[in-house]
Design an enzyme around this catalytic site. Structure first.
Site, PDB file in Angstrom:
ATOM      1  N   LEU A 105       9.712  20.698  15.879  1.00 60.10           N
ATOM      2  CA  LEU A 105       8.327  20.211  15.936  1.00 60.10           C
ATOM      3  C   LEU A 105       7.392  21.174  15.219  1.00 60.10           C
ATOM      4  O   LEU A 105       7.768  22.325  14.944  1.00 60.10           O
ATOM      5  CB  LEU A 105       7.934  20.040  17.406  1.00 60.10           C
ATOM      6  CG  LEU A 105       8.750  18.964  18.143  1.00 60.10           C
ATOM      7  CD1 LEU A 105       8.627  19.106  19.652  1.00 60.10           C
ATOM      8  CD2 LEU A 105       8.340  17.570  17.687  1.00 60.10           C
ATOM      9  N   PRO A 106       6.139  20.735  14.941  1.00 61.07           N
ATOM     10  CA  PRO A 106       5.250  21.578  14.121  1.00 61.07           C
ATOM     11  C   PRO A 106       4.903  22.934  14.715  1.00 61.07           C
ATOM     12  O   PRO A 106       5.006  23.958  14.027  1.00 61.07           O
ATOM     13  CB  PRO A 106       4.000  20.708  13.960  1.00 61.07           C
ATOM     14  CG  PRO A 106       4.470  19.304  14.145  1.00 61.07           C
ATOM     15  CD  PRO A 106       5.584  19.383  15.141  1.00 61.07           C
ATOM     16  N   THR A 165       9.345  26.721  14.549  1.00 63.38           N
ATOM     17  CA  THR A 165       8.773  28.074  14.481  1.00 63.38           C
ATOM     18  C   THR A 165       7.490  28.062  15.301  1.00 63.38           C
ATOM     19  O   THR A 165       6.529  27.380  14.919  1.00 63.38           O
ATOM     20  CB  THR A 165       8.440  28.462  13.027  1.00 63.38           C
ATOM     21  OG1 THR A 165       9.645  28.403  12.262  1.00 63.38           O
ATOM     22  CG2 THR A 165       7.861  29.874  12.963  1.00 63.38           C
ATOM     23  N   LYS A 185      12.017  35.785  13.707  1.00 63.83           N
ATOM     24  CA  LYS A 185      11.549  34.886  12.641  1.00 63.83           C
ATOM     25  C   LYS A 185      10.201  35.352  12.061  1.00 63.83           C
ATOM     26  O   LYS A 185      10.025  35.442  10.844  1.00 63.83           O
ATOM     27  CB  LYS A 185      11.423  33.465  13.226  1.00 63.83           C
ATOM     28  CG  LYS A 185      10.697  32.463  12.377  1.00 63.83           C
ATOM     29  CD  LYS A 185      11.501  31.995  11.199  1.00 63.83           C
ATOM     30  CE  LYS A 185      10.683  31.050  10.328  1.00 63.83           C
ATOM     31  NZ  LYS A 185      11.372  30.672   9.122  1.00 63.83           N
ATOM     32  N   LYS A 225       0.882  29.982   8.315  1.00 65.25           N
ATOM     33  CA  LYS A 225       1.082  29.732   9.758  1.00 65.25           C
ATOM     34  C   LYS A 225       1.921  30.860  10.383  1.00 65.25           C
ATOM     35  O   LYS A 225       1.583  31.399  11.432  1.00 65.25           O
ATOM     36  CB  LYS A 225       1.791  28.382   9.932  1.00 65.25           C
ATOM     37  CG  LYS A 225       2.192  28.081  11.373  1.00 65.25           C
ATOM     38  CD  LYS A 225       3.205  26.943  11.448  1.00 65.25           C
ATOM     39  CE  LYS A 225       4.096  27.121  12.657  1.00 65.25           C
ATOM     40  NZ  LYS A 225       5.215  26.212  12.716  1.00 65.25           N
TER      41      LYS A 225
HETATM   42  P1  NAD Z   1       7.041  18.299   9.561  1.00 68.86           P
HETATM   43  O1  NAD Z   1       5.584  18.206   9.840  1.00 68.86           O
HETATM   44  O2  NAD Z   1       7.595  17.695   8.312  1.00 68.86           O
HETATM   45  O3  NAD Z   1       7.863  17.617  10.804  1.00 68.86           O
HETATM   46  C1  NAD Z   1       7.458  17.686  12.139  1.00 68.86           C
HETATM   47  C2  NAD Z   1       7.790  16.335  12.766  1.00 68.86           C
HETATM   48  O4  NAD Z   1       7.507  16.383  14.176  1.00 68.86           O
HETATM   49  C3  NAD Z   1       6.948  15.173  12.195  1.00 68.86           C
HETATM   50  O5  NAD Z   1       7.807  14.169  11.670  1.00 68.86           O
HETATM   51  C4  NAD Z   1       6.137  14.685  13.384  1.00 68.86           C
HETATM   52  O6  NAD Z   1       5.919  13.292  13.382  1.00 68.86           O
HETATM   53  C5  NAD Z   1       7.035  15.108  14.540  1.00 68.86           C
HETATM   54  N1  NAD Z   1       6.337  15.178  15.817  1.00 68.86           N
HETATM   55  C6  NAD Z   1       5.160  15.822  16.093  1.00 68.86           C
HETATM   56  N2  NAD Z   1       4.859  15.666  17.392  1.00 68.86           N
HETATM   57  C7  NAD Z   1       5.846  14.921  17.936  1.00 68.86           C
HETATM   58  C8  NAD Z   1       6.096  14.415  19.247  1.00 68.86           C
HETATM   59  N3  NAD Z   1       5.254  14.618  20.257  1.00 68.86           N
HETATM   60  N4  NAD Z   1       7.217  13.697  19.454  1.00 68.86           N
HETATM   61  C9  NAD Z   1       8.081  13.455  18.439  1.00 68.86           C
HETATM   62  N5  NAD Z   1       7.905  13.906  17.171  1.00 68.86           N
HETATM   63  C10 NAD Z   1       6.790  14.613  16.936  1.00 68.86           C
HETATM   64  O7  NAD Z   1       7.402  19.837   9.668  1.00 68.86           O
HETATM   65  P2  NAD Z   1       8.725  20.579   9.116  1.00 68.86           P
HETATM   66  O8  NAD Z   1       8.507  21.074   7.760  1.00 68.86           O
HETATM   67  O9  NAD Z   1       9.912  19.714   9.405  1.00 68.86           O
HETATM   68  O10 NAD Z   1       8.737  21.865  10.078  1.00 68.86           O
HETATM   69  C11 NAD Z   1       9.151  21.776  11.430  1.00 68.86           C
HETATM   70  C12 NAD Z   1       9.227  23.184  11.996  1.00 68.86           C
HETATM   71  O11 NAD Z   1      10.146  23.956  11.221  1.00 68.86           O
HETATM   72  C13 NAD Z   1       7.879  23.931  11.949  1.00 68.86           C
HETATM   73  O12 NAD Z   1       7.747  24.681  13.140  1.00 68.86           O
HETATM   74  C14 NAD Z   1       8.020  24.829  10.725  1.00 68.86           C
HETATM   75  O13 NAD Z   1       7.235  26.005  10.822  1.00 68.86           O
HETATM   76  C15 NAD Z   1       9.501  25.153  10.763  1.00 68.86           C
HETATM   77  N6  NAD Z   1      10.095  25.520   9.452  1.00 68.86           N
HETATM   78  C16 NAD Z   1       9.799  24.790   8.330  1.00 68.86           C
HETATM   79  C17 NAD Z   1      10.384  25.153   7.112  1.00 68.86           C
HETATM   80  C18 NAD Z   1      10.083  24.368   5.847  1.00 68.86           C
HETATM   81  O14 NAD Z   1      10.440  24.845   4.749  1.00 68.86           O
HETATM   82  N7  NAD Z   1       9.468  23.194   5.939  1.00 68.86           N
HETATM   83  C19 NAD Z   1      11.275  26.235   7.036  1.00 68.86           C
HETATM   84  C20 NAD Z   1      11.583  26.932   8.198  1.00 68.86           C
HETATM   85  C21 NAD Z   1      10.983  26.554   9.415  1.00 68.86           C
END
Ligand code: NAD
Length: 299
Positions: A65-66, A94, A169, A244
């Site tokens: 999740l975000p 994260t 992390k 972030k």
């Molecule tokens: P993203 O915004 O693409 O995906 C998050 C998903 O969570 C969305 O599809 C959203 O609809 C869903 N969501 C939000 N609230 C919800 C709820 N209550 N119930 C169900 N689903 C819900 O983000 P991302 O890029 O996939 O990143 C996710 C996590 O991974 C973050 O914490 C980010 O910091 C971490 N991260 C991202 C990367 C990257 O390169 N994108 C790399 C390492 C870590």
């Protein structure tokens, strides 16, 4: 067949859930976005309709999740009231260390096993099942956590008890931001001194200035392996995401009384880059801001 509930199917979670399917797991997936669910269903997962439905008979529940508030709410309102006590709960988002520890305390008090397991590696590693996981959990539970993460991982390392995965992390990403900015400054100075960027990279990567940001992920287009800098800084790891993580690191440093002046400066530099409208660009694009060449980034 191991039954996995996967909650959060965005840029990262979508690919990770698909890897669980490839690994032979029975995946029940949920996201607020129907488009995100559809993609994972096309890869072989079952649409769950709600978090309660996804988790009700799960062996393991994985969340991606975000940020901290999303994780706290989803655990409090949906996962803990509906998952069987035997389910292993793993949060791969994260988030801030305090939220990770608060959720761990709540889950443990309710009789669950819990792990914080944030990842290193972007969407390409998520799609390929080659993420690095840093895990905070009780030692006796680690083998089961490792097994649950297997289809998505290149390496799984236990950092310590609850919250230690998130601590690892944010420390890693603060170091990465500082080393990337340092690499960009060195490229910008080399250019002003009349040194060809590829010659500088060749020399520094064989000298004591070598680091990952220079030799594996060079911010200067055409230097080193192909990276986001060769695609006008599209794809890769968004500067807004780095910002972030730097905010999380600064908040944690303030609470812990740690002195992190370079981390603080790195946050200010990425904040400026984001405010200028480049938060969606790869974090290595900060090179162009430091060169005074924002036109080189496009919009
Ligand atoms: P993203 O915004 O693409 O995906 C998050 C998903 O969570 C969305 O599809 C959203 O609809 C869903 N969501 C939000 N609230 C919800 C709820 N209550 N119930 C169900 N689903 C819900 O983000 P991302 O890029 O996939 O990143 C996710 C996590 O991974 C973050 O914490 C980010 O910091 C971490 N991260 C991202 C990367 C990257 O390169 N994108 C790399 C390492 C870590």
């Amino acid at each position: 067949m191991t039954r996995i509930a996967f909650i959060g199917l965005g840029n990262m979670g979508g690919g990770m859930a698909a890897r669980q399917v490839v690994g032979g797991r029975d995946v029940h997936a949920f996201d607020l976005s129907e488009a995100a669910v559809k993609k994972v269903v096309a890869a072989g997962a079952h649409p769950a309709g709600s978090i309660a439905k996804a988790v009700e008979t799960a062996d393991a529940v994985i969340t991606m999740l975000p940020a901290g508030p999303h994780v706290r709410k989803v655990y409090d309102e949906h996962i803990l009231p509906h998952a069987p006590k035997s389910a292993l709960l793993i949060d791969c988002s994260t988030i801030d260390v305090d939220s990770a520890r608060a959720v761990a305390t709540q889950a443990t008090a309710a009789g669950f096993r819990f792990a914080d397991a944030p990842v290193s590696g972007g969407t390409a590693a998520a799609d390929a099942g080659t993420l690095a996981f840093m895990v905070g959990c009780n030692e006796p539970h680690f083998a089961d956590v490792e097994e649950a993460l297997k289809p998505m991982s290149r390496v799984v390392i236990r950092a310590g008890d609850h919250g230690a995965g998130q601590a690892a992390k944010i420390c890693n990403n603060m170091l990465l931001a500082i080393s990337m900015i340092g690499t960009c400054e060195a490229f910008a100075l080399a250019e002003k001194l009349g040194l060809a960027p590829d010659r500088f990279a060749d020399i520094a990567s064989k000298s004591s200035g070598n680091c990952w940001s220079l030799s594996t992920y060079a911010p200067w287009p055409g230097v080193g392996p192909v990276t986001a800098s060769d695609r006008n800084y599209e794809g890769g790891f968004a500067a807004a995401m780095m910002l972030k993580d730097l905010k999380l690191a600064q908040e944690a440093a303030a609470r812990a009384g740690a002195s992190t002046p370079l981390g603080n400066n790195a946050e200010a530099i990425y904040q400026l880059f984001d405010r200028l409208g480049f938060g969606g660009k790869d974090f290595s694009g900060v090179l162009q801001m430091l060169r005074g060449n924002l036109d080189g980034l496009g919009r």
